[in-house]
Design a protein around this motif. Structure first.
Motif, PDB file in Angstrom:
ATOM      1  N   ILE A 252      52.012 123.920  -1.096  1.00 36.05           N
ATOM      2  CA  ILE A 252      51.234 124.822  -1.939  1.00 36.05           C
ATOM      3  C   ILE A 252      49.779 124.370  -1.899  1.00 36.05           C
ATOM      4  O   ILE A 252      49.475 123.199  -2.141  1.00 36.05           O
ATOM      5  CB  ILE A 252      51.753 124.836  -3.392  1.00 36.05           C
ATOM      6  N   ASN A 253      48.903 125.298  -1.595  1.00 33.23           N
ATOM      7  CA  ASN A 253      47.471 125.019  -1.475  1.00 33.23           C
ATOM      8  C   ASN A 253      46.771 125.393  -2.776  1.00 33.23           C
ATOM      9  O   ASN A 253      46.956 126.496  -3.289  1.00 33.23           O
ATOM     10  CB  ASN A 253      46.907 125.840  -0.308  1.00 33.23           C
ATOM     11  N   ILE A 254      45.980 124.481  -3.343  1.00 38.09           N
ATOM     12  CA  ILE A 254      45.294 124.756  -4.596  1.00 38.09           C
ATOM     13  C   ILE A 254      43.816 125.054  -4.356  1.00 38.09           C
ATOM     14  O   ILE A 254      43.162 124.411  -3.539  1.00 38.09           O
ATOM     15  CB  ILE A 254      45.447 123.588  -5.605  1.00 38.09           C
ATOM     16  N   LYS A 255      43.314 126.051  -5.068  1.00 35.57           N
ATOM     17  CA  LYS A 255      41.896 126.387  -4.968  1.00 35.57           C
ATOM     18  C   LYS A 255      41.080 125.354  -5.734  1.00 35.57           C
ATOM     19  O   LYS A 255      41.392 125.013  -6.870  1.00 35.57           O
ATOM     20  CB  LYS A 255      41.646 127.775  -5.566  1.00 35.57           C
ATOM     21  N   ARG A 256      40.047 124.871  -5.078  1.00 38.61           N
ATOM     22  CA  ARG A 256      39.099 123.957  -5.700  1.00 38.61           C
ATOM     23  C   ARG A 256      37.698 124.392  -5.261  1.00 38.61           C
ATOM     24  O   ARG A 256      37.561 125.201  -4.348  1.00 38.61           O
ATOM     25  CB  ARG A 256      39.379 122.507  -5.256  1.00 38.61           C
ATOM     26  N   PRO A 257      36.639 123.871  -5.887  1.00 41.11           N
ATOM     27  CA  PRO A 257      35.285 124.290  -5.509  1.00 41.11           C
ATOM     28  C   PRO A 257      35.003 124.170  -4.010  1.00 41.11           C
ATOM     29  O   PRO A 257      34.266 124.985  -3.448  1.00 41.11           O
ATOM     30  CB  PRO A 257      34.400 123.330  -6.320  1.00 41.11           C
ATOM     31  N   HIS A 258      35.585 123.187  -3.356  1.00 43.12           N
ATOM     32  CA  HIS A 258      35.361 122.999  -1.917  1.00 43.12           C
ATOM     33  C   HIS A 258      36.399 123.735  -1.078  1.00 43.12           C
ATOM     34  O   HIS A 258      36.329 123.717   0.148  1.00 43.12           O
ATOM     35  CB  HIS A 258      35.419 121.503  -1.575  1.00 43.12           C
ATOM     36  N   ASN A 259      37.390 124.347  -1.740  1.00 42.60           N
ATOM     37  CA  ASN A 259      38.478 125.031  -1.044  1.00 42.60           C
ATOM     38  C   ASN A 259      38.718 126.384  -1.714  1.00 42.60           C
ATOM     39  O   ASN A 259      39.448 126.491  -2.687  1.00 42.60           O
ATOM     40  CB  ASN A 259      39.756 124.176  -1.108  1.00 42.60           C
ATOM     41  N   LYS A 260      38.076 127.414  -1.181  1.00 49.48           N
ATOM     42  CA  LYS A 260      38.129 128.737  -1.815  1.00 49.48           C
ATOM     43  C   LYS A 260      39.465 129.444  -1.608  1.00 49.48           C
ATOM     44  O   LYS A 260      39.850 130.284  -2.421  1.00 49.48           O
ATOM     45  CB  LYS A 260      36.993 129.617  -1.268  1.00 49.48           C
ATOM     46  N   ALA A 261      40.150 129.120  -0.525  1.00 52.29           N
ATOM     47  CA  ALA A 261      41.442 129.752  -0.261  1.00 52.29           C
ATOM     48  C   ALA A 261      42.544 128.897  -0.886  1.00 52.29           C
ATOM     49  O   ALA A 261      42.510 127.678  -0.815  1.00 52.29           O
ATOM     50  CB  ALA A 261      41.667 129.882   1.234  1.00 52.29           C
ATOM     51  N   GLY A 262      43.503 129.552  -1.481  1.00 51.17           N
ATOM     52  CA  GLY A 262      44.585 128.781  -2.086  1.00 51.17           C
ATOM     53  C   GLY A 262      45.670 129.668  -2.651  1.00 51.17           C
ATOM     54  O   GLY A 262      45.463 130.858  -2.891  1.00 51.17           O
ATOM     55  N   ASP A 263      46.829 129.081  -2.864  1.00 51.29           N
ATOM     56  CA  ASP A 263      47.965 129.811  -3.424  1.00 51.29           C
ATOM     57  C   ASP A 263      47.914 129.835  -4.945  1.00 51.29           C
ATOM     58  O   ASP A 263      48.425 130.761  -5.578  1.00 51.29           O
ATOM     59  CB  ASP A 263      49.278 129.145  -2.983  1.00 51.29           C
ATOM     60  N   ILE A 264      47.306 128.807  -5.535  1.00 52.64           N
ATOM     61  CA  ILE A 264      47.231 128.709  -6.994  1.00 52.64           C
ATOM     62  C   ILE A 264      45.819 128.318  -7.419  1.00 52.64           C
ATOM     63  O   ILE A 264      45.083 127.684  -6.665  1.00 52.64           O
ATOM     64  CB  ILE A 264      48.240 127.675  -7.552  1.00 52.64           C
ATOM     65  N   LYS A 265      45.441 128.724  -8.633  1.00 56.58           N
ATOM     66  CA  LYS A 265      44.117 128.408  -9.150  1.00 56.58           C
ATOM     67  C   LYS A 265      44.127 127.161 -10.031  1.00 56.58           C
ATOM     68  O   LYS A 265      43.105 126.514 -10.226  1.00 56.58           O
ATOM     69  CB  LYS A 265      43.569 129.590  -9.948  1.00 56.58           C
ATOM     70  N   SER A 266      45.290 126.866 -10.589  1.00 56.80           N
ATOM     71  CA  SER A 266      45.443 125.731 -11.495  1.00 56.80           C
ATOM     72  C   SER A 266      46.741 124.993 -11.188  1.00 56.80           C
ATOM     73  O   SER A 266      47.714 125.613 -10.732  1.00 56.80           O
ATOM     74  CB  SER A 266      45.442 126.214 -12.938  1.00 56.80           C
ATOM     75  N   LEU A 267      46.758 123.719 -11.465  1.00 54.33           N
ATOM     76  CA  LEU A 267      47.974 122.938 -11.278  1.00 54.33           C
ATOM     77  C   LEU A 267      49.109 123.461 -12.146  1.00 54.33           C
ATOM     78  O   LEU A 267      50.277 123.373 -11.773  1.00 54.33           O
ATOM     79  CB  LEU A 267      47.699 121.467 -11.592  1.00 54.33           C
ATOM     80  N   PHE A 268      48.772 124.021 -13.300  1.00 49.90           N
ATOM     81  CA  PHE A 268      49.795 124.547 -14.200  1.00 49.90           C
ATOM     82  C   PHE A 268      50.497 125.772 -13.623  1.00 49.90           C
ATOM     83  O   PHE A 268      51.597 126.126 -14.057  1.00 49.90           O
ATOM     84  CB  PHE A 268      49.181 124.884 -15.561  1.00 49.90           C
ATOM     85  N   ASP A 269      49.877 126.418 -12.634  1.00 49.32           N
ATOM     86  CA  ASP A 269      50.510 127.572 -11.992  1.00 49.32           C
ATOM     87  C   ASP A 269      51.799 127.170 -11.261  1.00 49.32           C
ATOM     88  O   ASP A 269      52.624 128.031 -10.959  1.00 49.32           O
ATOM     89  CB  ASP A 269      49.546 128.221 -10.991  1.00 49.32           C
ATOM     90  N   LEU A 270      51.959 125.884 -11.010  1.00 49.62           N
ATOM     91  CA  LEU A 270      53.174 125.407 -10.341  1.00 49.62           C
ATOM     92  C   LEU A 270      54.414 125.677 -11.169  1.00 49.62           C
ATOM     93  O   LEU A 270      55.520 125.806 -10.633  1.00 49.62           O
ATOM     94  CB  LEU A 270      53.071 123.894 -10.082  1.00 49.62           C
ATOM     95  N   PHE A 271      54.248 125.791 -12.475  1.00 48.33           N
ATOM     96  CA  PHE A 271      55.387 125.944 -13.356  1.00 48.33           C
ATOM     97  C   PHE A 271      55.460 127.316 -14.033  1.00 48.33           C
ATOM     98  O   PHE A 271      56.166 127.492 -15.010  1.00 48.33           O
ATOM     99  CB  PHE A 271      55.391 124.833 -14.400  1.00 48.33           C
ATOM    100  N   LYS A 272      54.706 128.269 -13.471  1.00 47.78           N
ATOM    101  CA  LYS A 272      54.768 129.634 -14.005  1.00 47.78           C
ATOM    102  C   LYS A 272      55.833 130.423 -13.257  1.00 47.78           C
ATOM    103  O   LYS A 272      56.088 130.197 -12.077  1.00 47.78           O
ATOM    104  CB  LYS A 272      53.401 130.311 -13.858  1.00 47.78           C
TER     105      LYS A 272
END
Length: 205
Positions: A185-205
């Motif tokens: 799972i790829n997380i979006k961060r300021p240096h990484n605009k592409a990602g599957d989730i915006k927050s670590l908490f999205d892992l448990f949604k």
């Protein structure tokens, strides 16, 4: 989102914003080879292993041991650790994991001693980790699958790969997970605009 039995995380750029804390060490290390990194370089380095950062800037790999030893020695300074910054979700998420029964670990291109120093500084419980694998535990860095495979072996999940996910912020994290046979799972961060989730908490949604 699918529930996993073991959650593995990249450290730099995924759990914590360590770009600012590492800039000076990168600057000092590359200066030994008469190289001055650009602003863009620092953001790029955070997504790379040290050997790949060397190749990226054209340093002969015969200097690999010297380069890595110098970097790894200096990165353990208290001054560097104290410059570690938090993403908006970092601290709450780590506290949530500490209080939960979720098995989680860190697979990093940095050393496990630095990981522990950062967690200790932020008053997080290193001993809650199911597994922590740093660069002293493997010979081949990401995107080679070895770092994750070492973690799976230590956590006794080598035969339960379908129950494991690796969360990262860079292409080599994804490639490492793919080669190791676990979900990614790829997380979006300021240096990484592409990602599957915006927050670590999205892992448990």
């Amino acid at each position: 989102m699918k529930k996993y039995s073991l959650y593995l995380f990249d450290f730099d750029g995924t759990l914590f914003n360590t770009i600012e804390s590492l800039k000076e060490i990168y600057r000092m290390t590359f200066a030994k080879y008469d190289i001055v990194p650009t602003k863009k370089d620092y953001t790029t380095f955070i997504t790379m292993s040290l050997p790949r950062a060397m190749k990226y800037k054209g340093i002969d790999m015969k200097h690999r041991k010297e380069f890595c030893n110098f970097f790894n020695t200096n990165v353990l300074s208290e001054q560097v650790v104290k410059k570690t910054k938090l993403y908006p979700d970092s601290m709450k998420f780590m506290k949530y994991l500490e209080k939960s029964k979720i098995k989680y670990g860190i697979v990093s291109g940095s050393s496990k001693y630095r990981v522990k120093m950062v967690l200790d500084y932020l008053k997080l419980d290193y001993d809650k980790l199911t597994v922590c694998v740093g660069n002293e535990s493997y010979k081949n860095a990401k995107p080679n699958p070895e770092p994750i495979l070492v973690a799976l072996k230590k956590a006794k999940f080598l035969k339960k790969k379908d129950q494991v996910v690796y969360v990262g912020d860079a292409w080599q994290d994804e490639e490492c997970a793919k080669r190791a046979g676990v979900d990614y799972i790829n997380i979006k961060r300021p240096h990484n605009k592409a990602g599957d989730i915006k927050s670590l908490f999205d892992l448990f949604k």
